[in-house]
Write a protein that holds these residues in place. Structure first.
Motif, PDB file in Angstrom:
ATOM      1  N   GLN A   1      38.859  37.223  37.927  1.00  0.00           N
ATOM      2  CA  GLN A   1      39.366  36.984  39.277  1.00  0.00           C
ATOM      3  C   GLN A   1      40.799  37.483  39.453  1.00  0.00           C
ATOM      4  O   GLN A   1      41.236  37.701  40.584  1.00  0.00           O
ATOM      5  N   ALA A   2      41.516  37.654  38.340  1.00  0.00           N
ATOM      6  CA  ALA A   2      42.890  38.158  38.418  1.00  0.00           C
ATOM      7  C   ALA A   2      42.946  39.673  38.567  1.00  0.00           C
ATOM      8  O   ALA A   2      44.019  40.237  38.841  1.00  0.00           O
ATOM      9  N   LEU A   3      41.819  40.350  38.396  1.00  0.00           N
ATOM     10  CA  LEU A   3      41.806  41.801  38.550  1.00  0.00           C
ATOM     11  C   LEU A   3      42.105  42.175  40.004  1.00  0.00           C
ATOM     12  O   LEU A   3      41.660  41.494  40.932  1.00  0.00           O
ATOM     13  N   PRO A   4      42.851  43.258  40.223  1.00  0.00           N
ATOM     14  CA  PRO A   4      43.156  43.683  41.604  1.00  0.00           C
ATOM     15  C   PRO A   4      41.908  43.965  42.423  1.00  0.00           C
ATOM     16  O   PRO A   4      41.896  43.771  43.643  1.00  0.00           O
ATOM     17  N   ALA A   5      40.864  44.446  41.768  1.00  0.00           N
ATOM     18  CA  ALA A   5      39.601  44.728  42.457  1.00  0.00           C
ATOM     19  C   ALA A   5      38.453  44.395  41.509  1.00  0.00           C
ATOM     20  O   ALA A   5      38.514  44.695  40.319  1.00  0.00           O
ATOM     21  N   GLY A   6      37.424  43.753  42.041  1.00  0.00           N
ATOM     22  CA  GLY A   6      36.269  43.371  41.234  1.00  0.00           C
ATOM     23  C   GLY A   6      35.035  44.163  41.591  1.00  0.00           C
ATOM     24  O   GLY A   6      35.092  45.120  42.380  1.00  0.00           O
TER      25      GLY A   6
END
Length: 385
Positions: A347-352
Motif C-alpha cells: 500500500q506504500a507503493l506510489p502505484a499498485g
C-alpha cells in the motif's frame, strides 16, 4: 554503503557483508588489512564460522577498537575437535566453542548467534533434543547474542526452522544457479562438480522459502552468492555467459527477505571489487539476459516466474512492477491471511496493480514470459480485501 534491516531484528546491516572463510590460514597482517578495508568501504556485517583459535584471534585483533562498527555473525556448533573443521551437536562442546569465540574476538556479545549447518531433519532434532536451541535462547536473554539464527543449505529444513519459530535470521545459499537446482540436492556435492551439469529445471522450494521468510519477518543473509566463483566462469555456469560478481550480488539482493550478501574476500582488492556494487549503473547489475539464457530444459528455468529484475520497465503508470510481483508472490503463500507488513509495504507503493493500464509493453520486454497484466489484476484484488 546501502543498508537494510535484517528481518524483524531491528538491526540494520550493509547489503554487502564480509564472509570470513578466506581469512582462515592467513597471517594476522592480511586479516587486519582485509577487515580494515571492509570497514572503510562501509561493510557492517561479517560472518565468522571458522572454529580455529588463530583465525578468531586474528579477527579479534583486527577489530580492536572497532567492534561497534560491525555486526558479527557467529556459529554455535562449528568446531575443530581434531584440529579439523567439524560440526557438533553436543551441548557442552557447543558452549565451549562459543565461549571461546567471545574470548578470542575480545567481545562481550555476538550479534547473530547461528545454529550451525542444519541441513536435515536429524540436525534440527539434535539441536532441540540436546538443548542447543535452549542454550542459544539463554544467550539471547543474557545479552550475549542479539538474535538467534541458523545456517542452512536445504530449503526443506530451512522452512521447518522458520515455520516452527526457531530462528529470527537465516544464513542461506542463494544464487541463480542454486535456485534452478532440486531443493533436496547436496550443495557441496554440486559445487564439487560443474554447475552446468547439475541444473535441469527450476525447483520452486527456494523461492517459496524466501517468500515465507519475508512473511514471517525472518531476515536472510546470503552465502555462496557467487557459487564459489563458478558462476563467474563460462565453463561452469549453466548460462550461456559468465555472470559478473555484481550481477550475482544483485540477484541475491532482489530475493524477498534478503538483507545482505556475504562475499568471501582474500585481499583488499577483492573487498573493493565486491563493494563496487554500490556505485554501478543499473545496466551493469542486470542479470536478466544472462539467466534467461539457461542451458537446460526450455520448459524450466525461470520462465513464467518474476525474478524481480525490472527489465519490464518503464511503466507508463509508474508502477514498480517488480515490487508488486514480489509482494504478490508472498501474499500467494496464504491469500486468506496476507501478512500485515506485506500489505503495508504494498500500500506504500506510489502505484499498485489497480493502476495498470494493460498496455502490455512490460510483457513484451520481460525475458521470462511473466503474465504481468494478470499479476497486476490479482494484486489489486488481493490487497484490496
Amino acid at each position: 554503503m546501502l543498508k537494510r534491516l535484517l528481518g524483524n531484528t531491528g538491526i540494520e546491516v550493509s547489503v554487502i557483508g564480509l564472509g570470513g572463510e578466506h581469512l582462515d590460514g592467513q597471517p594476522a597482517s592480511r586479516v587486519d588489512a582485509v577487515i580494515g578495508a571492509a570497514l572503510d568501504q562501509g561493510i557492517s556485517i561479517m560472518d565468522v564460522f571458522m572454529p580455529g583459535k588463530e583465525v578468531r584471534e586474528n579477527i579479534g585483533q583486527a577489530l580492536a577498537g572497532k567492534r561497534d562498527k560491525v555486526c558479527l555473525q557467529g556459529m554455535i556448533g562449528s568446531v575443530d575437535l581434531s584440529e579439523q573443521y567439524d560440526i557438533s551437536r553436543d551441548l557442552a562442546v557447543c558452549q565451549r566453542y562459543f565461549e571461546d569465540l567471545l574470548r578470542y574476538l575480545k567481545t562481550d556479545y555476538i550479534d547473530f548467534g547461528m545454529l550451525f549447518f542444519l541441513d536435515s531433519p536429524e540436525d534440527i532434532d539434535a539441536v532441540i533434543d540436546n538443548g542447543v536451541v535452549d542454550y542459544a535462547r539463554r544467550l539471547k536473554r543474557e545479552g550475549k547474542i542479539r538474535a538467534v539464527g541458523a545456517s542452512a543449505h536445504n530449503p526443506d529444513t530451512a522452512r521447518r526452522l522458520v515455520e516452527e519459530g526457531l530462528v529470527e535470521t537465516l544464513l542461506f545459499s542463494i544464487n541463480p544457479a542454486f535456485d534452478l537446482m532440486p531443493g533436496s540436492g547436496d550443495i557441496q556435492e554440486m559445487l564439487d562438480k560443474t554447475l552446468s551439469q547439475q541444473v535441469t529445471v527450476s525447483d520452486p522450494k527456494r523461492a517459496e522459502l524466501y517468500r515465507l521468510c519475508q512473511s514471517r519477518g525472518v531476515g536472510i543473509t546470503v552465502m555462496k552468492g557467487l557459487g564459489a566463483g563458478k558462476l563467474l566462469s563460462l565453463e561452469h555456469s549453466p548460462f550461456h555467459q559468465a555472470l559478473t560478481p555484481a550481477q550475482c550480488i544483485h540477484y541475491a539482493l532482489t530475493r524477498p527477505a534478503v538483507a545482505s550478501v556475504l562475499v568471501g574476500c582474500r585481499s583488499v582488492e577483492e573487498v573493493v571489487a565486491a563493494t563496487a556494487y554500490n556505485h554501478l549503473e543499473p545496466a551493469e547489475l542486470d542479470y536478466s539476459q544472462a539467466v534467461s539464457s539457461f542451458k537446460g530444459d526450455a520448459r524450466g528455468g525461470f520462465q513464467g516466474s518474476c525474478v524481480y529484475c525490472n527489465h519490464c520497465l518503464p511503466c507508463p503508470a509508474k508502477i514498480d512492477i517488480a515490487s508488486v510481483n514480489k509482494y504478490l508472490d508472498i501474499a500467494r503463500l496464504d491469500p486468506a491471511r496476507v501478512p500485515p507488513g506485506v500489505r503495508m509495504h504494498y500500500q506504500a507503493l506510489p502505484a499498485g496493480g489497480s493502476e495498470c493500464v494493460e498496455c502490455g509493453n512490460c510483457e513484451k520486454r520481460c525475458p521470462f514470459a511473466v503474465p504481468i497484466r494478470d499479476n497486476m489484476r490479482l494484486a489489486a484484488q488481493l490487497f484490496s480485501q
